[in-house]
Scaffold this active site. Structure first.
Site, PDB file in Angstrom:
ATOM      1  N   ASP A  56       0.859  -1.185   0.000  1.00  0.00           N
ATOM      2  CA  ASP A  56       0.000   0.000   0.000  1.00  0.00           C
ATOM      3  C   ASP A  56       0.893   1.232   0.000  1.00  0.00           C
ATOM      4  OD1 ASP A  56      -2.078  -1.744   0.117  1.00  0.00           O
ATOM      5  OD2 ASP A  56      -2.733  -1.203   2.135  1.00  0.00           O
ATOM      6  N   ASP A  64     -15.110  -3.367  -1.257  1.00  0.00           N
ATOM      7  CA  ASP A  64     -14.674  -3.114   0.112  1.00  0.00           C
ATOM      8  C   ASP A  64     -15.912  -2.844   0.957  1.00  0.00           C
ATOM      9  OD1 ASP A  64     -12.076  -3.137  -1.012  1.00  0.00           O
ATOM     10  OD2 ASP A  64     -12.258  -1.010  -1.496  1.00  0.00           O
TER      11      ASP A  64
END
Length: 246
Positions: free
Chosen positions: A8, A129
């Site tokens: 990330d 998500d």
């Protein structure tokens, strides 16, 4: 089955968040390309990259870091975060990203996802998500009223290569994967599902092996982040577990 080590990106560095909160970012490596090389040296066959700044801004913000990773490794890379136009999708696929992950745009502009699938067969992944079972967008800053399964069903015949399902409430928390939610989603669609969020230890890796067998391949793999960085999971050992037939 695949393990997708996660990198990330925030401010050009490899970080991990807690429940998707940018204010709770921990820097694990100032050199994302070096981190990518470490994962590849351990034997991974894929890398999972997310431009966190891009997810919030709605455009690519860590381009230099992504390009440095692409230049440093020879395994396929999937990239998400801020990809909300065909121009941006085309750009990254032309630069060498193998698959792009479309999240917010899957909710707000599903026609773009379908058009991208036609333009780039086998290279489009939908990122779903969920917070409390409801789909979140805009870098997880907003939560919709749409159920994860309902969003997935929109793309059943669109040509989506896979769905990455992330349980936000578990992401970065080392609480264990929400396997029931993953299985429910895998049962709802024929698109392969990749589990993400909360991976804790080798027990989750073993669960992945068994769940993939139980669902006859509808669960494709698992994204692992903090558990790798914290040392709770050894990547080489995890890959060995998945190589053992059920």
């Amino acid at each position: 089955m695949n393990i997708y080590p996660a990198i990330d990106l925030k401010d050009g560095k490899a970080v991990r968040l807690l429940k998707g909160e940018m204010a709770k970012a921990t820097v694990f490596n100032d050199d994302p390309a070096a981190q990518a090389r470490d994962f590849v040296a351990a034997g991974c066959q894929w890398l999972h990259l997310v431009d966190l700044d891009g997810a919030f801004a709605g455009r690519s913000e860590n381009s230099q870091a992504v390009q440095s990773i692409l230049a440093s490794v020879d395994v396929p890379v999937q990239l998400g975060g801020g990809l909300r136009s065909m121009e941006n999708i085309d750009h990254w696929l032309e630069l060498g990203v193998r698959r792009v992950i479309l999240g917010t745009v899957a909710v707000k502009n599903p026609d773009l996802v379908k058009a991208a699938c036609k333009a780039h067969p086998g290279r489009i992944v939908v990122g779903i998500d969920a917070r409390g079972g409801k789909v979140a967008t805009e870098g997880w800053a907003q939560t919709s009223q749409m159920d994860a399964a309902d969003l997935a069903k929109r793309f059943e015949d669109a040509g989506v290569e896979a769905i990455i399902f992330t349980d936000i409430d578990r992401d970065g928390m080392l609480m264990g994967v929400n396997w029931q939610a993953v299985a429910d989603l895998a049962d709802a669609v024929t698109i392969p599902v990749i589990a993400s969020g909360g991976v804790r230890d080798m027990a989750d890796v073993e669960s992945l092996r068994l769940m993939a067998h139980k669902t006859t391949g509808r669960i494709d793999g698992m994204v692992i982040g903090r558990a790798l960085y914290d040392g709770a999971i050894d990547l080489r050992a995890a890959l060995e577990v998945l190589s053992v037939p059920c």
